[in-house]
Enzyme design. Structure first.
Site, PDB file in Angstrom:
ATOM      1  N   CYS A  24       0.846  -1.195   0.000  1.00 15.96           N
ATOM      2  CA  CYS A  24       0.000   0.000   0.000  1.00 15.96           C
ATOM      3  C   CYS A  24       0.883   1.246   0.000  1.00 15.96           C
ATOM      4  O   CYS A  24       1.863   1.334   0.746  1.00 15.96           O
ATOM      5  CB  CYS A  24      -0.921  -0.024   1.220  1.00 15.96           C
ATOM      6  SG  CYS A  24      -1.947   1.446   1.381  1.00 15.96           S
ATOM      7  N   CYS A  51     -21.484   5.931  18.159  1.00 17.38           N
ATOM      8  CA  CYS A  51     -22.689   5.260  18.666  1.00 17.38           C
ATOM      9  C   CYS A  51     -22.890   5.556  20.149  1.00 17.38           C
ATOM     10  O   CYS A  51     -24.029   5.658  20.620  1.00 17.38           O
ATOM     11  CB  CYS A  51     -22.585   3.750  18.444  1.00 17.38           C
ATOM     12  SG  CYS A  51     -22.677   3.246  16.707  1.00 17.38           S
ATOM     13  N   CYS A 205     -19.491 -13.535   7.791  1.00 11.75           N
ATOM     14  CA  CYS A 205     -20.455 -14.463   8.388  1.00 11.75           C
ATOM     15  C   CYS A 205     -20.978 -15.444   7.345  1.00 11.75           C
ATOM     16  O   CYS A 205     -21.307 -16.592   7.672  1.00 11.75           O
ATOM     17  CB  CYS A 205     -21.604 -13.697   9.035  1.00 11.75           C
ATOM     18  SG  CYS A 205     -22.521 -12.625   7.905  1.00 11.75           S
ATOM     19  N   HIS A 758     -27.485 -11.054   8.137  1.00 12.68           N
ATOM     20  CA  HIS A 758     -26.485 -11.823   8.882  1.00 12.68           C
ATOM     21  C   HIS A 758     -26.741 -13.302   8.670  1.00 12.68           C
ATOM     22  O   HIS A 758     -27.892 -13.763   8.705  1.00 12.68           O
ATOM     23  CB  HIS A 758     -26.551 -11.474  10.373  1.00 12.68           C
ATOM     24  CG  HIS A 758     -25.510 -12.175  11.195  1.00 12.68           C
ATOM     25  ND1 HIS A 758     -24.162 -12.005  10.982  1.00 12.68           N
ATOM     26  CD2 HIS A 758     -25.621 -13.062  12.223  1.00 12.68           C
ATOM     27  CE1 HIS A 758     -23.485 -12.746  11.848  1.00 12.68           C
ATOM     28  NE2 HIS A 758     -24.349 -13.398  12.601  1.00 12.68           N
TER      29      HIS A 758
END
Length: 823
Positions: A24, A51, A205, A758
């Site tokens: 990178c 949050c 997931c 999910h």
């Protein structure tokens, strides 16, 4: 000067290594060690700062069903934000905020991987460079720093109390399981059955859910041990009858993906680790399919297909290299004679790959002419079955789309069949089920016009219109051809040693070039509209099973591939005379293989048989029972294997009826005889029951210009009988058996919406089925049934593992189902 010197240096790259990633270029600008150390003093770890200020942490923590999003640390200023899989995506918003210097480098606090937003790729690092030293410093600070009791507010204390309660409940459940295991010890397992969690590498997931079910497939682990054995010798029968001695080849070690899979399964069986990080296996999958890079939301069924196809391709490469070494020539330049010999031996491979031995089955499509009642068969293999899931709204709309021009007698006879036919055909076609009636009528008119134009063109040029009705299967399972689609829509077949014997469903056709991650254009021919459309695979987001309506290329019987003309028609005039529905043929069975020496072998085998028309479409058991319950997996299988009528524009070109009209077989000169199109009956059934049956429920659909998910609950049994959907001559079934039983051992569930969802897994920890192992390893078919192996169901959501009752499994919203054969 120092900066200029370091800037000009390049990192040495080993050509033999495949694991190195491009360096990178944004590390120097995106890394600020001084600001980072100041920001990490007295900080709360693994909590999104934005949050927390919005008072959303408490609300999300109270919901047990919603998983905690991953938190990413900005390496420029120390900001902690939730990742892309969350609703807010505060880490991404922090990067997008305009600043004088970019905040593009972030560190995952879950698996300690570094991501660059500018490159949109993972950044590799080692302990010697500056980035690796910063990551080590952050890890030490995260392990040393602990919150003081005085700083905890009431909300955090309540959260910790809830966690302690959950941990105590889990400990009690574990004690109960241990006591049950002591009372009922396993009979056939020498090692302890374990279920472990998997670390989420960042929106993986979909990968973890599939891997949990594969880890509970003991036959896969046994076969991988056999594949890994060094110095394996395989005997291949000679293709030429004059040669009597078989060819002995010494196989090389397996490929990197197969080795990573074997290592992962062994790691899942170890009792020391509670959580496994499948980083090596996932990186090997990403090398085969670049689309899984980037930690985006992906589709589980797509991942499973790429994984199995990748391992199978590596296995075919092993055999091809072994054949070359046996001939004493390992160079790339081969003469034509040796090339043909190698390809002949590749076709004669006696032992299929371990993927086909476990997950491989066979479908047979039967077509019978209504006039001469001649039966033709098409065989093709599959790895999983993609079953249609009809929504209530689409079902009601499709019923109203019946053809109003039919007579009253025809409606009385075929009313029930037409309802099912319309709903199923509409679900398979490229006309979305949620479009308006105006668009549907417009599409039907366009299809009729194109059909008329094709008929006229056929009379002029002597072409055949509906070979697809004979030579291809209209269901969502199509043979996978290793084809390379050019931008002009021409079909170029790669001369490769890899035999692609798998099956891809028609809505999503994957070839070997997809496995290499190269974007391309695919030209598709849909069944109903007979129109062509070009789909740019690079610009289409395949997340959450967004299916592209494509079909695999079709070959004629002389080995030439069918190319499309400028008017969208398929040029199949050459070589069609070899495929005849000839009832006067004396042999009971004639195999017409569509293989060419200069191309890779396919999996479809066409044959014309003198079979009794009354028993040709019969199944091992009665199937009409499942035509009523529309919310069951049996009804989905019924729709998938249902009887179809080929009428109107889909009529069958019957050579037998054509010859009878011309008073016997004559030389086919253009313009002398008229082709006869007849009504026909078509049905697809399972002719080889796989040891492990994988069912895919197509819940993600396109409605107009929008995407939607069908959240309808589909009932699925713990014991599934596949006999109502198998042919009378089904292989791997004893003669007197009328049941083909399967036991459920794994479920992949998708919760949420198309945009944000999910994946979780339900897996059954159980003892190995000895009869199933004998079938896969040695081909032994027992006469009696073995009782279903008892076990414990677990619900696994990444690292969280919890024992659940069977009722919760059966009430889940299944997306993938894994069944193993009961023998």
């Amino acid at each position: 000067m120092g900066k200029k010197r370091t800037k000009g240096k390049t990192v040495p790259i080993d050509d033999s290594s495949e694991t190195l990633e491009p360096v990178c270029r944004h590390i120097r600008k995106g890394l600020e060690q001084g600001n980072l150390k100041k920001a990490l003093v007295n900080v709360e770890w693994n909590i999104c700062q934005d949050c927390k200020t919005d008072n959303k942490v408490k609300d999300k923590a109270e919901e047990e069903t919603e998983e905690k999003p991953s938190v990413w640390l900005c390496l420029k200023c120390g900001h902690q934000g939730c990742g892309r899989n969350s609703q807010e995506q505060h880490a991404l918003k922090h990067y997008l905020t305009p600043r004088s210097e970019p905040h593009c480098l972030v560190l995952s606090l879950d698996n300690w991987s570094v991501w660059c937003y500018v490159c949109d790729n993972e950044v590799q690092y080692c302990s010697s460079n500056q980035l690796g030293q910063v990551v080590d410093y952050v890890r030490k600070q995260a392990s040393i720093t602990t919150p003081k009791p005085a700083e905890k507010d009431n909300g955090n204390i309540e959260l910790e109390n809830k966690k302690l309660e959950k941990e105590s409940k889990n400990e009690q459940e574990r004690e109960k399981k241990e006591n049950m295991a002591k009372e009922n010890p396993p009979m056939n397992s020498p090692c302890q059955i374990t279920v472990k969690g998997l670390s989420n590498l960042g929106n993986t997931c979909f990968f973890n859910a599939v891997m949990q079910n594969l880890s509970q497939t003991p036959v896969l682990r046994e076969l991988l041990k056999e594949v890994k054995m060094s110095g394996t010798i395989v005997k291949i029968e000679p293709p030429d009858l004059a040669l009597t001695e078989p060819l002995e080849i010494n196989l090389e070690p397996p490929g990197p993906l197969t080795l990573a899979m074997s290592q992962f399964l062994n790691e899942m069986q170890e009792t020391k680790k509670g959580v496994v990080t499948p980083k090596e296996l996932f990186s090997q999958v990403c090398k085969k399919a670049v689309r899984f890079k980037g930690y985006q939301q992906q589709d589980s069924q797509e991942l499973l297909r790429y994984l199995l196809d990748g391992m199978r391709a590596e296995e075919h490469q092993r055999v091809s290299k072994g054949i070359l070494k046996a001939f004493g020539n390992s160079t790339e330049k081969l003469d034509e004679e040796l090339k043909n010999k190698v390809k002949d031996y590749e076709k004669k491979k006696s032992m299929p790959s371990f993927v086909d031995r476990i997950f491989g089955g066979e479908l047979t499509s039967m077509i019978m002419c209504d006039q001469c009642r001649t039966v033709s068969l098409v065989h093709e293999s599959f790895l999983d079955l993609s079953l249609p899931v009809l929504d209530d709204q689409s079902g009601k709309k499709s019923v109203n789309d019946k053809n109003l021009k039919k007579t009253v007698e025809d409606e009385d006879q075929d009313s029930e069949e037409e309802k099912d036919n319309d709903s199923y055909i509409k679900e398979r076609s490229d006309i979305p089920s949620g479009t308006s009636k105006h668009l549907q009528k417009k599409a039907k008119k366009q299809a009729k016009k194109q059909a008329k134009n094709q008929r006229r063109q056929q009379k002029i040029q002597g072409k055949v219109l509906h070979l697809n009705d004979i030579c291809t299967i209209d269901h969502p399972e199509d043979s996978e051809y290793e084809a390379e689609m050019s931008l002009q829509g021409e079909v170029n077949i790669k001369s490769n040693h890899i035999s692609q014997e798998g099956v891809m469903h028609k809505e999503y056709c994957v070839n070997q070039k997809d496995l290499n991650g190269q974007a391309k254009m695919i030209e598709s021919v849909t069944d109903n509209q007979k129109s062509t459309e070009e789909v740019d695979m690079k610009n289409i987001n395949m997340d959450n099973d967004l299916e592209v309506l494509t079909s695999s290329p079709t070959r004629n019987l002389n080995g030439a591939y069918l190319t499309e003309g400028s008017n969208g028609e398929v040029d199949i005039s050459n070589g069609f005379k070899n495929l005849n529905l000839n009832a006067a043929l004396h042999p009971d069975e004639i195999n017409i293989e569509i293989l060419n020496d200069s191309h890779t072998p396919g999996t479809k085998v066409y044959e014309v048989v003198n079979e009794d028309p009354e028993t040709a479409f019969c199944t091992l058991a009665n199937r009409e029972v499942f035509n009523t319950d529309e919310c069951s997996i049996q009804h989905c299988l019924y729709q998938f294997t249902r009887n179809e009528k080929l009428r109107d524009a889909n009529k069958l070109l019957c050579e037998v009826c054509t010859r009878r009209q011309c008073n016997g077989p004559k030389a086919n000169i253009k313009g002398e005889r008229k082709h006869v199109y007849t009504n026909a009956k078509k049905q697809m059934l399972i002719s080889l029951a796989p040891p492990v049956l994988t069912l895919h429920l197509k819940r993600f659909q396109q409605a107009g210009f929008n995407l939607r998910k069908v959240n309808k609950h589909i009932k699925f049994p713990e014991i599934l009988d596949l006999a109502p959907f198998c042919t009378l001559k089904c292989k791997n079934v004893a003669e007197e058996n009328t049941r083909v039983l399967y036991s459920l051992y794994g479920v992949v569930e998708h919760s949420g919406t198309m945009r944000s969802g999910h994946y979780t897994a339900y897996a059954k920890a159980r003892t190995a089925n000895s009869h199933l192992s004998n079938l896969v390893l040695h081909g032994d078919i027992p006469q009696d049934f073995e009782m279903e192996s008892k076990g414990q169901w677990f619900h696994i959501s990444d690292t969280h593992v919890q024992a659940v009752p069977t009722t919760k499994v059966l009430n889940s919203q299944a997306y993938l189902l894994f069944y193993e054969r009961i023998l």
